[in-house]
Design a protein around this motif. Structure first.
Motif, mmCIF file in Angstrom:
data_model
loop_
_atom_site.group_PDB
_atom_site.id
_atom_site.type_symbol
_atom_site.label_atom_id
_atom_site.label_comp_id
_atom_site.label_asym_id
_atom_site.label_seq_id
_atom_site.Cartn_x
_atom_site.Cartn_y
_atom_site.Cartn_z
ATOM 1 N N LEU A 83 -2.729 -45.602 41.456
ATOM 2 C CA LEU A 83 -1.494 -45.058 41.634
ATOM 3 C C LEU A 83 -0.259 -45.798 40.882
ATOM 4 C CD1 LEU A 83 -1.819 -43.785 45.312
ATOM 5 C CD2 LEU A 83 -1.975 -42.222 43.220
ATOM 6 N N ALA A 84 -0.459 -47.015 41.115
ATOM 7 C CA ALA A 84 0.711 -47.969 40.364
ATOM 8 C C ALA A 84 0.564 -47.653 39.166
ATOM 9 C CB ALA A 84 0.405 -49.352 40.959
ATOM 10 N N GLU A 85 -0.495 -47.562 38.456
ATOM 11 C CA GLU A 85 -0.708 -47.398 37.022
ATOM 12 C C GLU A 85 -0.087 -45.951 36.505
ATOM 13 O OE1 GLU A 85 -3.940 -47.087 33.832
ATOM 14 O OE2 GLU A 85 -3.656 -49.159 34.280
ATOM 15 N N GLN A 86 -0.449 -44.915 37.164
ATOM 16 C CA GLN A 86 0.051 -43.613 36.952
ATOM 17 C C GLN A 86 1.562 -43.557 37.159
ATOM 18 O OE1 GLN A 86 -2.119 -41.607 39.605
ATOM 19 N NE2 GLN A 86 -3.932 -41.110 38.343
ATOM 20 N N GLN A 87 2.169 -44.081 38.080
ATOM 21 C CA GLN A 87 3.531 -44.164 38.153
ATOM 22 C C GLN A 87 4.390 -44.895 37.107
ATOM 23 O OE1 GLN A 87 4.446 -46.085 41.951
ATOM 24 N NE2 GLN A 87 5.320 -44.292 42.801
ATOM 25 N N MET A 88 3.561 -46.036 36.626
ATOM 26 C CA MET A 88 4.368 -46.714 35.363
ATOM 27 C C MET A 88 4.114 -45.944 34.113
ATOM 28 S SD MET A 88 2.903 -50.409 33.703
ATOM 29 C CE MET A 88 1.365 -49.641 33.045
ATOM 30 N N GLU A 89 2.962 -45.060 34.310
ATOM 31 C CA GLU A 89 3.073 -44.308 32.996
ATOM 32 C C GLU A 89 4.095 -43.125 32.903
ATOM 33 O OE1 GLU A 89 -0.845 -43.391 32.884
ATOM 34 O OE2 GLU A 89 -1.783 -45.134 31.895
ATOM 35 N N GLU A 90 4.111 -42.601 34.121
ATOM 36 C CA GLU A 90 4.869 -41.292 34.191
ATOM 37 C C GLU A 90 6.525 -41.666 34.360
ATOM 38 O OE1 GLU A 90 3.463 -39.307 37.609
ATOM 39 O OE2 GLU A 90 1.480 -38.894 36.762
ATOM 40 N N ALA A 91 6.684 -42.817 35.050
ATOM 41 C CA ALA A 91 8.146 -42.949 35.359
ATOM 42 C C ALA A 91 8.726 -44.321 34.699
ATOM 43 C CB ALA A 91 8.490 -43.019 36.908
ATOM 44 N N GLY A 92 7.978 -44.946 34.279
ATOM 45 C CA GLY A 92 8.228 -46.305 33.885
ATOM 46 C C GLY A 92 8.518 -47.481 34.778
ATOM 47 N N VAL A 93 7.942 -47.222 36.018
ATOM 48 C CA VAL A 93 8.218 -47.958 37.110
ATOM 49 C C VAL A 93 7.020 -48.992 37.411
ATOM 50 C CG1 VAL A 93 8.850 -48.273 39.757
ATOM 51 C CG2 VAL A 93 9.724 -46.321 38.135
#
Length: 161
Positions: free
Chosen positions: A9-19
């Motif tokens: 989930l953290a990686e998906q957030q990073m890819e989608e929102a740059g967070v």
């Protein structure tokens, strides 16, 4: 395996929102609570097996050991025989109390000690290397098999009539 889901989930957030979540996969508060619930569940499973063996080998229904979950708690349980109780209770994440009481003493979930002051042992979680939780009693590491053997032997002797 929840920590793997958190990493994904953290990686998906990073890819989608740059967070970027620097603590993804390691939430110490949640880890201690989950480990405490898991440890109590493992204890209960071991006690169910050993009390089942005891009851079967005993051969009579008089003086059998019964195991009950305790309502309004996440995982607490107790062994019961001849009016004697052995109660395993999560006091807080990382701290489990083991209370011994006879007939007349009452357990109240969340209470520091059951009424009438029965003896109480504390099992504590401490951090080891690489975020490993180690369960201890008086600063000594616990092995479940030995803990179950000790408390079951003590319980049978104390609850005998």
């Amino acid at each position: 395996m929840n920590w793997i889901k958190e990493l994904v989930l953290a990686e998906q957030q990073m890819e989608e929102a740059g967070v970027v979540d620097m603590e993804a996969g390691f939430d110490p508060v949640r880890q201690v609570e989950e480990a405490t619930l898991d440890f109590i569940a493992d204890l209960k499973t071991s006690f169910v097996e050993t009390s089942g063996a005891f009851n079967q080998l005993k051969g009579s229904t008089h003086g059998n050991i019964r195991i009950y979950g305790i309502s309004k708690t996440k995982a607490d349980f107790m062994l019961f025989r001849n009016g004697y109780k052995l109660i395993f209770s999560m006091r807080q994440p990382g701290l489990i109390s083991v209370s011994h009481s006879s007939a007349g003493a009452h357990y109240i979930p969340g209470q520091t000690k059951p009424e009438e002051g029965p003896s109480q042992d504390l099992l504590k979680a401490s951090w080891g290397a690489f975020g490993q939780l180690i369960w201890t009693y008086n600063d000594h590491e616990i092995k479940i098999d030995y803990l179950v053997r000790y408390y079951m032997s003590r319980f049978v002797k104390d609850s005998a009539r």
